[in-house]
Design a protein around this motif. Structure first.
Motif, PDB file in Angstrom:
ATOM      1  N   VAL A   1     -42.016 -25.745 -34.970  1.00 39.41           N
ATOM      2  CA  VAL A   1     -43.255 -25.134 -34.517  1.00 39.41           C
ATOM      3  C   VAL A   1     -42.890 -23.821 -33.829  1.00 39.41           C
ATOM      4  CG1 VAL A   1     -45.233 -25.362 -32.980  1.00 39.41           C
ATOM      5  CG2 VAL A   1     -44.380 -27.361 -34.199  1.00 39.41           C
ATOM      6  N   LEU A   2     -43.557 -22.757 -34.216  1.00 34.37           N
ATOM      7  CA  LEU A   2     -43.347 -21.444 -33.623  1.00 34.37           C
ATOM      8  C   LEU A   2     -44.529 -21.134 -32.718  1.00 34.37           C
ATOM      9  CD1 LEU A   2     -41.510 -18.894 -33.645  1.00 34.37           C
ATOM     10  CD2 LEU A   2     -43.005 -18.002 -35.436  1.00 34.37           C
ATOM     11  N   LEU A   3     -44.255 -20.851 -31.443  1.00 38.55           N
ATOM     12  CA  LEU A   3     -45.282 -20.433 -30.497  1.00 38.55           C
ATOM     13  C   LEU A   3     -45.116 -18.941 -30.273  1.00 38.55           C
ATOM     14  CD1 LEU A   3     -45.055 -23.297 -27.832  1.00 38.55           C
ATOM     15  CD2 LEU A   3     -46.505 -23.171 -29.869  1.00 38.55           C
ATOM     16  N   THR A   4     -46.193 -18.196 -30.488  1.00 33.47           N
ATOM     17  CA  THR A   4     -46.158 -16.740 -30.398  1.00 33.47           C
ATOM     18  C   THR A   4     -47.301 -16.269 -29.496  1.00 33.47           C
ATOM     19  OG1 THR A   4     -45.405 -16.719 -32.698  1.00 33.47           O
ATOM     20  CG2 THR A   4     -46.084 -14.618 -31.753  1.00 33.47           C
TER      21      THR A   4
ATOM     22  N   ARG B   1     -39.504 -16.158 -43.005  1.00 38.02           N
ATOM     23  CA  ARG B   1     -40.746 -15.915 -43.732  1.00 38.02           C
ATOM     24  C   ARG B   1     -41.958 -16.131 -42.815  1.00 38.02           C
ATOM     25  NH1 ARG B   1     -39.480 -18.720 -47.790  1.00 38.02           N
ATOM     26  NH2 ARG B   1     -40.056 -20.745 -46.971  1.00 38.02           N
ATOM     27  N   VAL B   2     -41.919 -17.191 -42.008  1.00 38.20           N
ATOM     28  CA  VAL B   2     -43.024 -17.501 -41.103  1.00 38.20           C
ATOM     29  C   VAL B   2     -43.139 -16.436 -40.017  1.00 38.20           C
ATOM     30  CG1 VAL B   2     -43.866 -19.166 -39.402  1.00 38.20           C
ATOM     31  CG2 VAL B   2     -42.973 -19.967 -41.605  1.00 38.20           C
ATOM     32  N   ARG B   3     -42.013 -16.052 -39.421  1.00 40.59           N
ATOM     33  CA  ARG B   3     -42.027 -15.018 -38.378  1.00 40.59           C
ATOM     34  C   ARG B   3     -42.611 -13.713 -38.907  1.00 40.59           C
ATOM     35  NH1 ARG B   3     -36.359 -14.300 -35.781  1.00 40.59           N
ATOM     36  NH2 ARG B   3     -37.514 -13.225 -34.154  1.00 40.59           N
ATOM     37  N   PHE B   4     -42.207 -13.326 -40.094  1.00 35.53           N
ATOM     38  CA  PHE B   4     -42.716 -12.089 -40.674  1.00 35.53           C
ATOM     39  C   PHE B   4     -44.231 -12.172 -40.873  1.00 35.53           C
ATOM     40  CE2 PHE B   4     -43.862  -9.438 -44.330  1.00 35.53           C
ATOM     41  CZ  PHE B   4     -43.502  -8.193 -43.826  1.00 35.53           C
TER      42      PHE B   4
ATOM     43  N   ALA C   1     -35.345 -23.391 -42.199  1.00 37.33           N
ATOM     44  CA  ALA C   1     -34.962 -22.388 -43.199  1.00 37.33           C
ATOM     45  C   ALA C   1     -36.112 -21.443 -43.539  1.00 37.33           C
ATOM     46  CB  ALA C   1     -34.455 -23.077 -44.466  1.00 37.33           C
ATOM     47  N   SER C   2     -37.350 -21.841 -43.260  1.00 34.01           N
ATOM     48  CA  SER C   2     -38.524 -21.008 -43.528  1.00 34.01           C
ATOM     49  C   SER C   2     -38.858 -20.064 -42.374  1.00 34.01           C
ATOM     50  CB  SER C   2     -39.750 -21.896 -43.790  1.00 34.01           C
ATOM     51  OG  SER C   2     -39.537 -22.726 -44.898  1.00 34.01           O
TER      52      SER C   2
ATOM     53  N   ASP D   1     -51.424 -19.387 -46.500  1.00 35.54           N
ATOM     54  CA  ASP D   1     -50.934 -18.930 -47.796  1.00 35.54           C
ATOM     55  C   ASP D   1     -49.419 -18.739 -47.810  1.00 35.54           C
ATOM     56  OD1 ASP D   1     -53.522 -18.893 -48.769  1.00 35.54           O
ATOM     57  OD2 ASP D   1     -53.829 -16.778 -48.274  1.00 35.54           O
ATOM     58  N   VAL D   2     -48.793 -18.801 -46.649  1.00 34.73           N
ATOM     59  CA  VAL D   2     -47.347 -18.629 -46.551  1.00 34.73           C
ATOM     60  C   VAL D   2     -46.673 -19.945 -46.915  1.00 34.73           C
ATOM     61  CG1 VAL D   2     -45.439 -18.078 -44.999  1.00 34.73           C
ATOM     62  CG2 VAL D   2     -47.619 -16.863 -44.777  1.00 34.73           C
ATOM     63  N   ARG D   3     -45.741 -19.882 -47.839  1.00 32.63           N
ATOM     64  CA  ARG D   3     -45.042 -21.083 -48.286  1.00 32.63           C
ATOM     65  C   ARG D   3     -44.368 -21.775 -47.103  1.00 32.63           C
ATOM     66  NH1 ARG D   3     -39.752 -20.937 -50.708  1.00 32.63           N
ATOM     67  NH2 ARG D   3     -40.142 -18.725 -50.876  1.00 32.63           N
ATOM     68  N   GLY D   4     -44.646 -23.061 -46.946  1.00 33.63           N
ATOM     69  CA  GLY D   4     -44.029 -23.855 -45.901  1.00 33.63           C
ATOM     70  C   GLY D   4     -44.900 -24.090 -44.676  1.00 33.63           C
TER      71      GLY D   4
END
Length: 106
Positions: A72-75, A94-97, A90-91, A7-10
């Motif tokens: 790509v974010l690996l967490t 928002r993605v991290r949050f 640029a997103s 649901d997160v834009r991007g």
């Protein structure tokens, strides 16, 4: 659980992968792209392991990879890794949050 990230834009797709490479959960990730993303996670684990050994540290927060298909974010999430692929750097905020909120670290 991870479906909420869609649901997160991007956000293009996401997957939660166990230490043994088994996919625990995924959303938006097609079978066609699954193998490539699992390879990316394995490579990310190798980079993280090397950094931990060389910097003499055990903890890591996240790893951002800007690859051909997009960032790509690996967490880390316990002994699992949450992969979140999204549209553009640029997103990232928002993605991290959204990832931190989902994992209960925000």
């Amino acid at each position: 659980m991870i479906e909420a990230l869609m649901d997160v834009r991007g956000v293009r797709h996401t997957a939660l992968v166990a230490n043994d490479g088994r996919v625990v959960a995924r959303a938006g990730l097609t079978d066609e792209h699954l193998s490539a993303e699992l390879t990316l996670i394995a490579a990310g684990r190798a980079v993280i392991g090397s950094l931990q050994a060389n910097l003499n540290t055990g903890d890591w927060q996240e790893l951002l990879l800007d690859v051909e298909g997009g960032p790509v974010l690996l967490t880390p999430h316990g002994d699992q890794i949450l992969l979140t692929a999204f549209d553009e750097v640029a997103s990232l905020g928002r993605v991290r949050f959204a990832v931190r909120r989902l994992l209960g670290t925000a």
